[in-house]
Enzyme design. Structure first.
Site, short mmCIF file in Angstrom:
data_model
loop_
_atom_site.label_atom_id
_atom_site.label_comp_id
_atom_site.label_asym_id
_atom_site.label_seq_id
_atom_site.Cartn_x
_atom_site.Cartn_y
_atom_site.Cartn_z
N CYS A 33 44.53 38.66 50.57
CA CYS A 33 45.17 39.13 49.34
C CYS A 33 45.31 40.64 49.30
O CYS A 33 45.89 41.20 48.38
CB CYS A 33 44.40 38.66 48.12
SG CYS A 33 44.41 36.88 47.96
N CYS A 102 42.50 44.53 39.90
CA CYS A 102 41.61 45.41 40.67
C CYS A 102 40.35 45.72 39.87
O CYS A 102 39.25 45.77 40.43
CB CYS A 102 42.31 46.73 41.01
SG CYS A 102 43.70 46.53 42.13
#
Lengths: 130, 395
Positions: A33, A102
């Site tokens: 990813c 994130c």
């Protein structure tokens, strides 16, 4: 697209590196990813006396790693567990919506390292009691 | 400080001053609508006709085979949807490649949801489509083959002449997305048996907002844009005349000195490629070593992620692009890099640098000075990178 704080933490990341013989290590994400965060902690009397990170990822991934480690350094384990992705994002002056994951990753990395620490503590206690 | 190196010409180019100069009067003085009967309209019509002639000449087409659009994306949409709809009684099968621009790929996906069948041909490790695979994929239901002339990410130049010959032999329409190719490789629609071709002005030093579709006389195609008689009743909407004038001038310039411009760009490109390969370890060049656009450089740097690389370069004044997921807004990296066999991990660490006419040797040397440091800084932060071993195996 990024705030000044994000760019600052991306260009001058705090706490980059590894800790030898850490008390807790957490690694989350995967290369597939495009994001991996690895957090190392030195913990004494339930206080995070040192924390380092290594991150493979985009600018936001590096900046959130840097900021989240700053937020937990010197804090107790319980305090660190209360550092949410929202707090990390706020401290960075916000993140673009597509980059919010994130900050989630940063929170998860810290939790994973603390969990690792707790597991090790439990193992020790078990070993001691035997 | 003070460096400013633009290496993203495949995204868009600046407009050449001589192109802009021709465009400007059509904003302020010659602003008529080409469809109007009066003098203003006639002046505008004249300019539209000239742009069409110039575009046709650049492709060895007839002017009445050129249709202006608002973008290369629109031209691709029109080419694929228009021919699919017009020929659906004949068949419902389309052949394309797995590395097309999304303007073609997503249009094909849309058609798949509406009763069409699409074959996405694989490519080899360099991104080349095998013409024999095109031949083998043809069925009695095939109505269109769409393969790009050159790839926008890795710069690989496809054998479109061979593919065109096969399609023509089988009586199947052949469309090529030449958005990256025009001005970089010579194109002759007759010699290459091209039935439809898409192009976009801002990729060859023209303005944004103007594209064109070449459609060979006799090609059956449905209209996509309805509501006006523009473009000989096939594409409604008042023409963006200043931009179309710019397209005409830009394409004329773009095809006049291809060998000289390519020779200059290739020298710079090879200097950049050789320089990167000799200074940065654990790196691979993506795309074909020779059959690639003169200005295209595409690398993967192991253990790091492309967006972080772009940001770092941007701070140093270098503008590039990446096939990383983080630059696309999705979780997957570039479909092109995956199609040439890269793992997700390696594809995330890609960097595309595309050169243009204003780039100099000094630009290249500056990149070669900055890039190794930038890559090293990010690698030192990466848990995948082990300095002693030069890297670790991916999980």
């Amino acid at each position: 697209m990024y705030s000044e704080q994000v760019m600052d933490h991306f260009m001058n990341p705090r706490n980059v590196g590894e800790i030898e013989n850490p008390d807790g290590v957490g690694e989350v994400g995967n290369a597939r990813c495009g994001d991996i965060m690895k957090v190392f902690m030195k913990i004494e009397n339930d206080i995070i006396v040192d924390v380092k990170f290594k991150t493979f990822g985009c600018g936001a991934a590096i900046a959130t790693s840097s900021m989240s480690t700053e937020l937990i350094k010197g804090k107790t384990v319980d305090e660190a567990l209360r550092v949410t992705n929202k707090k990390v994002t706020e401290a960075l002056g916000g993140l673009p919506p597509v980059k919010l994951h994130c900050s989630v990753l940063a929170e998860e990395a810290i939790k994973a390292a603390i969990e690792d620490y707790k597991n090790k503590q439990a193992e020790k206690q078990t070993a001691d009691s035997i | 400080m003070g460096h400013s190196v633009y290496l993203d010409h495949a995204s868009t180019t600046y407009t050449k001053p001589e192109v802009l100069k021709e465009m400007l009067p059509y904003f302020t003085d010659l602003y008529g609508n080409p469809s109007s009967v009066h003098r203003y309209g006639r002046e505008a019509r004249k300019a539209l006709d000239q742009a069409r002639e110039r575009t046709a000449a650049a492709l060895n087409a007839d002017p009445n085979e050129i249709y202006f659009t608002g973008s290369g994306t629109e031209a691709d949409n029109w080419a694929v949807k228009g021919t699919a709809l017009a020929n659906s009684k004949k068949g419902n099968h389309i052949i394309t490649s797995s590395i097309e621009h999304h303007a073609v790929l997503y249009t094909c996906k849309y058609l798949e949801r509406n009763g069409f069948e699409v074959t996405y041909l694989p490519v080899d490790e360099y991104g080349l489509v095998d013409p024999e695979q095109v031949r083998n994929a043809i069925t009695d239901k095939t109505i269109l083959v769409s393969v790009m002339a050159a790839n926008n990410e890795i710069g690989t130049i496809q054998p479109i002449g061979e593919i065109g010959a096969i399609a023509r032999e089988k009586g199947i329409l052949f469309h090529t997305d030449a958005v990256q190719a025009v001005g970089s490789i010579p194109i002759d629609v007759k010699e290459m048996n091209i039935d439809l071709l898409s192009l976009s002005a801002h990729k060859f030093y023209g303005p944004k907002g103007a594209g064109a579709l070449y459609m060979r006389k006799g090609v059956k195609s449905e209209q996509i844009m309805h509501g006006g008689a523009q473009e000989r009743n096939r594409r409604a909407g008042t023409e963006n005349l200043p931009a179309i004038v710019g397209l005409g001038k830009a394409i004329e310039l773009a095809v006049t000195d291809i060998p000289q411009r390519n020779a200059r760009l290739e020298a710079l490109r090879n200097r950049l490629i050789d320089g990167i390969l000799s200074t940065v370890e654990n790196t691979r060049l993506n795309g074909h070593p020779i059959k690639r656009l003169a200005g295209n450089v595409n690398f993967s740097f192991e253990f790091i992620e492309g967006e972080a690389l772009l940001l770092s370069l941007d701070i140093k004044g270098i503008a590039g692009s990446s096939g990383s997921a983080c630059t696309s807004g999705s979780l997957d990296p570039s479909h092109v890099l995956l199609a040439i066999g890269l793992s997700h991990e390696i594809a995330h660490g890609s960097l595309r640098l595309t050169l243009g006419d204003r780039n100099t040797e000094e630009d290249i040397d500056y990149v070669l000075e900055v890039l190794p440091e930038v890559v090293q800084r990010l690698r030192e932060m990466s848990p995948l990178f082990n300095q002693n071993k030069g890297g670790r195996t991916y999980v």
